[in-house]
Enzyme design. Structure first.
Site, PDB file in Angstrom:
ATOM      1  N   HIS A 373      19.274   1.336 -20.591  1.00 59.46           N
ATOM      2  CA  HIS A 373      18.775   1.829 -19.348  1.00 59.46           C
ATOM      3  C   HIS A 373      17.658   1.471 -19.090  1.00 59.46           C
ATOM      4  O   HIS A 373      16.777   2.182 -18.023  1.00 59.46           O
ATOM      5  CB  HIS A 373      19.001   3.227 -19.427  1.00 59.46           C
ATOM      6  CG  HIS A 373      20.107   4.320 -19.392  1.00 59.46           C
ATOM      7  ND1 HIS A 373      20.853   4.416 -18.355  1.00 59.46           N
ATOM      8  CD2 HIS A 373      20.916   4.187 -20.600  1.00 59.46           C
ATOM      9  CE1 HIS A 373      22.048   5.187 -18.801  1.00 59.46           C
ATOM     10  NE2 HIS A 373      21.983   5.034 -20.099  1.00 59.46           N
ATOM     11  N   LYS A 564      10.316  10.942  -8.542  1.00 59.31           N
ATOM     12  CA  LYS A 564      10.896  10.374  -9.361  1.00 59.31           C
ATOM     13  C   LYS A 564       9.608  10.640 -10.627  1.00 59.31           C
ATOM     14  O   LYS A 564       8.634  11.207 -10.207  1.00 59.31           O
ATOM     15  CB  LYS A 564      11.140   8.993  -9.236  1.00 59.31           C
ATOM     16  CG  LYS A 564       9.765   8.175  -8.438  1.00 59.31           C
ATOM     17  CD  LYS A 564      10.158   6.977  -8.307  1.00 59.31           C
ATOM     18  CE  LYS A 564      10.974   6.800  -6.911  1.00 59.31           C
ATOM     19  NZ  LYS A 564      12.256   5.685  -7.100  1.00 59.31           N
ATOM     20  N   ARG A 565      10.206  10.349 -11.803  1.00 58.76           N
ATOM     21  CA  ARG A 565       9.234  10.472 -13.064  1.00 58.76           C
ATOM     22  C   ARG A 565       7.707   9.778 -12.382  1.00 58.76           C
ATOM     23  O   ARG A 565       7.903   8.645 -11.753  1.00 58.76           O
ATOM     24  CB  ARG A 565       9.438  10.291 -14.210  1.00 58.76           C
ATOM     25  CG  ARG A 565      10.614  11.307 -14.819  1.00 58.76           C
ATOM     26  CD  ARG A 565       9.862  12.539 -15.178  1.00 58.76           C
ATOM     27  NE  ARG A 565       8.719  12.407 -16.074  1.00 58.76           N
ATOM     28  CZ  ARG A 565       8.801  12.758 -17.462  1.00 58.76           C
ATOM     29  NH1 ARG A 565      10.135  13.291 -17.861  1.00 58.76           N
ATOM     30  NH2 ARG A 565       7.710  12.611 -18.269  1.00 58.76           N
ATOM     31  N   LYS A 570       7.070   2.481 -11.335  1.00 57.14           N
ATOM     32  CA  LYS A 570       7.405   3.145 -10.242  1.00 57.14           C
ATOM     33  C   LYS A 570       6.509   3.029  -8.756  1.00 57.14           C
ATOM     34  O   LYS A 570       6.992   2.996  -7.749  1.00 57.14           O
ATOM     35  CB  LYS A 570       7.948   4.512 -10.269  1.00 57.14           C
ATOM     36  CG  LYS A 570       9.149   4.378 -11.577  1.00 57.14           C
ATOM     37  CD  LYS A 570       9.240   6.053 -11.894  1.00 57.14           C
ATOM     38  CE  LYS A 570      10.494   5.912 -12.896  1.00 57.14           C
ATOM     39  NZ  LYS A 570      11.861   5.812 -12.794  1.00 57.14           N
ATOM     40  N   THR A 674      18.541   6.198  -9.222  1.00 55.47           N
ATOM     41  CA  THR A 674      19.768   6.956  -8.913  1.00 55.47           C
ATOM     42  C   THR A 674      19.662   7.647  -7.769  1.00 55.47           C
ATOM     43  O   THR A 674      20.098   8.155  -6.905  1.00 55.47           O
ATOM     44  CB  THR A 674      20.494   7.869 -10.077  1.00 55.47           C
ATOM     45  OG1 THR A 674      19.321   8.552 -10.743  1.00 55.47           O
ATOM     46  CG2 THR A 674      21.177   6.821 -10.770  1.00 55.47           C
ATOM     47  N   LYS A 678      21.009   8.791  -4.022  1.00 55.25           N
ATOM     48  CA  LYS A 678      21.275  10.021  -3.309  1.00 55.25           C
ATOM     49  C   LYS A 678      20.565  10.455  -1.851  1.00 55.25           C
ATOM     50  O   LYS A 678      21.319  10.661  -1.011  1.00 55.25           O
ATOM     51  CB  LYS A 678      20.418  11.153  -4.332  1.00 55.25           C
ATOM     52  CG  LYS A 678      21.232  11.192  -5.746  1.00 55.25           C
ATOM     53  CD  LYS A 678      20.479  12.023  -6.663  1.00 55.25           C
ATOM     54  CE  LYS A 678      20.970  11.884  -7.890  1.00 55.25           C
ATOM     55  NZ  LYS A 678      19.968  12.219  -9.096  1.00 55.25           N
TER      56      LYS A 678
HETATM   57  N1  LIG Z   1      14.722   6.637 -17.814  1.00 54.12           N
HETATM   58  C1  LIG Z   1      15.675   6.396 -16.816  1.00 54.12           C
HETATM   59  O1  LIG Z   1      15.814   7.124 -16.089  1.00 54.12           O
HETATM   60  C2  LIG Z   1      16.463   5.282 -16.852  1.00 54.12           C
HETATM   61  O2  LIG Z   1      17.826   5.559 -16.718  1.00 54.12           O
HETATM   62  C3  LIG Z   1      18.279   5.688 -15.314  1.00 54.12           C
HETATM   63  C4  LIG Z   1      19.816   5.977 -15.444  1.00 54.12           C
HETATM   64  O3  LIG Z   1      20.427   4.750 -15.863  1.00 54.12           O
HETATM   65  C5  LIG Z   1      18.008   4.468 -14.430  1.00 54.12           C
HETATM   66  O4  LIG Z   1      18.336   4.632 -13.332  1.00 54.12           O
HETATM   67  C6  LIG Z   1      16.450   4.436 -14.568  1.00 54.12           C
HETATM   68  O5  LIG Z   1      15.943   3.114 -13.669  1.00 54.12           O
HETATM   69  C7  LIG Z   1      15.742   3.997 -15.964  1.00 54.12           C
HETATM   70  O6  LIG Z   1      14.334   3.993 -15.946  1.00 54.12           O
END
Ligand SMILES: NC(=O)[C@H]1O[C@H](CO)[C@@H](O)[C@H](O)[C@H]1O
Length: 829
Positions: A373, A564-565, A570, A674, A678
């Site tokens: 991920h 988002k975090r 980001k 994600t 949404k």
């Molecule tokens: N830590 C995350 O949230 C990770 O997994 C999520 C789910 O695959 C991703 O969309 C995100 O880009 C990534 O940074």
């Protein structure tokens, strides 16, 4: 299995469990029964929490029959299933999803009204289980929802943290963390099964012994804890299916030592319990920046060992032929967190089931698959051999053997290419001797997938190129998705009704049907209704934020949302520079305030408690907000709103109200995202870079309906290679210089130039994520956003096309891809 046989043959035990009557009066009866007998209070003396718990118990009783039926069906069918191993599940509130899945929303609303209760008051009582950090945890929750709705035999395994992701509060604009005691008012959706506890061992040493002429190894652990399973229902949408999420809680094997107690050392008497409970005490709040703490490894091993043992002993038939395991189960590894499951599985097969090493390894390589991920090297977990050897000595031995055999095969294929051998070794000696969990997962996994096309490509080409070459066909892609049940049907009921009116209800389980809305984008009347839905969602958000945090979103403002975090890649800093640039333009008189499009900038973001720069950026956002919001020269045209404690429940309110979705990470850094999906599905337009799943969103919704800016990933690489000097961008761009100088001047910190100096110098002299390099392109694109927003009807048309063309981003489609490309699980039993 678990010694539950003797009742089985009683006629009553054979009868399928029937659900209570789902009439309004039937529901009233069940609700009052739960209030009186489970909560032990009469309606007249009940508290809101009593009423909420009684409602939850009533809803779960309706789902119970199916759940028990399903478990029996899956046990009998013995068909291949999926075990999803994830250290995080960001579930969100359960009540509405369970009401929706069981078609009880209207019945419950009416039944409660008959009792003089507004169901919405009870909704507010529910505390969401924050058992995850962000995207990764929420993805797991969307995936298990889709698996149940698609009737795929599957089980989710994870950890029942006593404390979830911290509660965020702001003190003088700075993040302060509070513990998340989500269980304090009861947790009606879980079913504890202490009788099915598993013993999980740690530490100790290993020894070899002769077993009838066969030399075997065994582990002599030093201590152990009990893993107690808590089952959660995962109802499918309108298909009568209920899958299981099993979360493990750790308790002491010997909770209380009476002998020590009697000796008067009361603390020592309960030390084991406290020690054991620590393992599932709290979620580690890092998102993409793992800490490598011993307790974290204990957590990871604890839940995977319990899950593997649970599957082998409670799910499989007693006489199951282990050679057939690959036909029966695939364990999906959600990132590197559960990868210690690989040597654990080998240990059980070789040491306990006495299987031959090669046979066990062949099975293991078919029973695991790994989803990566991230693209950030620091997010790929490594564990030092010191720690592993101390906590899991047998597992380290097994990892060494896996690595030796792997490197042998590499040598056979590529000859004595020492550099390649060192690069591919699961065990690395630099900076300290440690195990690279992503490499172990790649060697053991049947498949390795990224979570968006670009991400998977970069995994193959940049992160794990040697492995891609060594294992042709092992690397694949499954682009993420989100569940339309929670993020459209529940979060945006007015939009859901409008879509159903236009297309019928089938879209909820077949999201590609949204494509049918394309023609409606050309219909002025439909556009007007769509715009009214958005406006209504904005009013709802305003009401919610006012009540929750005393914050407001003025009517007629474009809602420009970044939730988002908080992480530098980001680039919340780019958003801050946009706001400061607009503000500076107004106060310097260079921009006529009348020409500024009224915008409310909504932020939602938690920073990992130890992530200092992220916390500084949160402080800066709040500081800029308090100055801009209060400055009369702005005439209310710029409004910064940063509600604390962004979570799933708040996301369900913010996303439907958004006009503009900020997806502005540096290209090549966000694996997928994600939230971006949404927002598009709820009719927000995206301003974004070609990063993660933004690329696929732009390709599907069309360039005209997406505000693209910034460098591409290859351009980022090129600038990095030629040497990136952020201060040069500061020198040559007047707007940028003015914005940064305003921050540096102390304008947002009461004249104190030191407060945000670290943020400014980080930008000018480090700027690892090239905020300054993409600034000009971003600001220019924001200009196009302003211009486009000026034509509301065209904007609405574009918003409808975003919804129509984003059906691909359903987590149901993601599951179909996993089934076809990785799991090969058959349709439901
Ligand atoms: N830590 C995350 O949230 C990770 O997994 C999520 C789910 O695959 C991703 O969309 C995100 O880009 C990534 O940074």
């Amino acid at each position: 299995a678990s010694g539950r046989t003797q009742i089985a043959d009683h006629p009553l035990a054979l009868a399928p469990v029937s659900a209570p009557a789902s009439s309004v009066d039937g529901f009233v009866r069940e609700f009052l029964k739960n209030l009186n007998f489970t909560q032990g209070v009469p309606l007249s003396a009940s508290s809101p929490n009593d009423r909420y718990l009684a409602l939850a118990h009533t809803v779960r009783d309706y789902l119970m029959a199916r759940w028990l039926e399903d478990q029996r069906g899956q046990r009998e069918a013995q068909s291949k299933g999926v075990a999803y191993l994830s250290a995080e599940y960001l579930l969100g509130r359960q009540l509405d999803n369970n009401l929706l899945a069981s078609r009880l929303t209207d019945v419950a609303t009416e039944a409660l009204a008959k009792c003089g209760i507004d169901i919405d008051d009870l909704r507010q009582q529910e505390v969401e289980p924050g058992l995850g950090n962000g995207g990764l945890g929420r993805l797991a929750a969307c995936f298990i929802d889709s698996l149940a709705t698609m009737s795929v035999p599957s089980i989710g395994y994870g950890i029942r943290y006593e404390y979830g992701i911290f509660r965020q509060t702001f003190v003088d604009g700075q993040q302060v963390e509070q513990p998340d005691a989500w269980l304090s008012l009861g947790s009606p959706w879980e079913f504890p099964h202490p009788e099915a506890a598993q013993t999980i061992s740690f530490a100790g040493h290993t020894e070899t012994y002769d077993d009838d002429g066969v030399e075997r190894s065994r582990w002599i652990p030093a201590w152990n804890v009990q893993a107690v399973p808590y089952n959660y229902m995962v109802p499918g949408y309108h298909n009568g299916r209920v899958n299981t999420l099993r979360l493990w809680r750790s308790v002491a094997t010997n909770a209380f030592d009476l002998r020590i107690f009697n000796s008067g050392d009361y603390e020592e008497a309960v030390r084991a319990q406290i020690f054991a409970e620590n393992i599932s005490k709290v979620l580690y709040p890092e998102d993409s920046t793992p800490q490598g703490k011993e307790l974290r490894l204990q957590q990871q091993y604890f839940f995977v060992a319990a899950s593997i043992r649970d599957f082998l002993t409670n799910v499989l038939a007693e006489d199951f032929d282990l050679e057939k395991l690959p036909e029966r189960i695939i364990f999906q590894l959600n990132d590197t967190h559960p990868v210690i499951a690989v040597p654990e599985f080998m240990r059980v097969l070789v040491d306990e089931k006495k299987m031959d090493w090669d046979a066990a390894w062949a099975i293991t390589q078919q029973c695991f698959a790994y989803t990566c991920h991230t693209l950030l090297p620091e997010a790929l977990e490594v564990w030092s051999v010191d720690l592993l050897g101390r906590l899991l000595p047998r597992h380290l031995e097994i990892i060494y053997r896996i690595n030796d055999e792997f490197l042998l095969a590499v040598r056979e294929r590529f000859g004595d290419d020492e550099m390649r051998i060192r690069n591919m070794s699961i065990v690395s000696d630099f900076p300290e001797r440690s195990v690279r969990m992503a490499y172990l997962a790649t060697v053991a996994g049947a498949k390795v997938n990224g979570v968006a096309e670009l991400h998977s490509q970069l995994l193959r080409d940049k992160v794990l190129p040697d492995f891609n070459e060594f294992y042709p066909g092992k690397f694949t892609n499954v682009t993420n998705g989100v569940t339309p049940r929670r993020f459209i049907r529940l979060a945006n009921p007015q939009l859901a009704d409008l879509i159903t009116e236009a297309l019928g209800a089938g879209w909820t389980v077949d999201l590609e049907r949204l494509r049918g809305l394309e023609s409606f984008a050309e219909d002025p009347e439909f556009r007007a209704r769509f715009a009214e839905v958005k406006a209504a969602n904005k009013r709802t958000l305003n009401t919610v934020l006012l009540a929750r945090d005393g914050l407001s979103v003025p009517d007629g403002h474009m809602l420009d949302v970044m939730v988002k975090r908080l992480h530098e890649y980001k680039r919340q800093m780019l958003k801050v520079l946009h706001i400061v640039t607009s503000y500076e333009g107004i106060i310097s008189g260079r921009v006529d305030v009348k020409d500024v499009t009224p915008r409310t900038f909504i932020f939602g973001a938690k920073a990992a408690p130890g992530y200092v720069m992220a916390k500084r950026i949160i402080h800066l956002i709040n500081a800029v907000g308090s100055v801009v919001n209060a400055d009369p020269r702005v005439e209310g045209r710029l409004n910064v709103v940063f509600p604390p404690n962004y979570n799933v429940t708040l996301a369900e309110r913010v996303i439907p109200a958004a006009d503009l979705s900020e997806q502005i990470s540096l290209a090549g850094k966000e694996a997928s995202g994600t939230g971006n999906m949404k927002f598009a599905l709820n009719g927000a337009l995206t301003i974004g870079t070609d990063d993660g799943a933004n690329v696929e969103i732009r390709e599907l919704v069309g360039d005209d309906n997406f505000f693209l800016f910034g460098m591409t990933e290859p351009e980022v690489e090129a600038l990095w290679a030629e040497g990136y000097r952020p201060s040069e961008f500061y020198q040559k761009d007047e707007d940028l210089r003015r914005a940064i100088d305003l921050i540096a001047s102390g304008a947002f910190s009461g004249g104190d130039r030191t407060t945000f100096e670290p943020v400014v110098s980080n930008l000018l002299y480090d700027d690892r994520f090239m905020v300054l390099a993409d600034y000009a392109s971003y600001i220019a694109e924001q200009g196009k956003v302003d211009a486009a927003y000026g034509d509301q009807d065209a904007w609405t048309r574009s918003a409808i096309l975003n919804v129509a063309r984003s059906g691909y981003f359903s987590s149901d489609r993601s599951m179909r891809d996993y089934i076809q490309r990785i799991w090969h699980t058959p349709p439901a039993y």
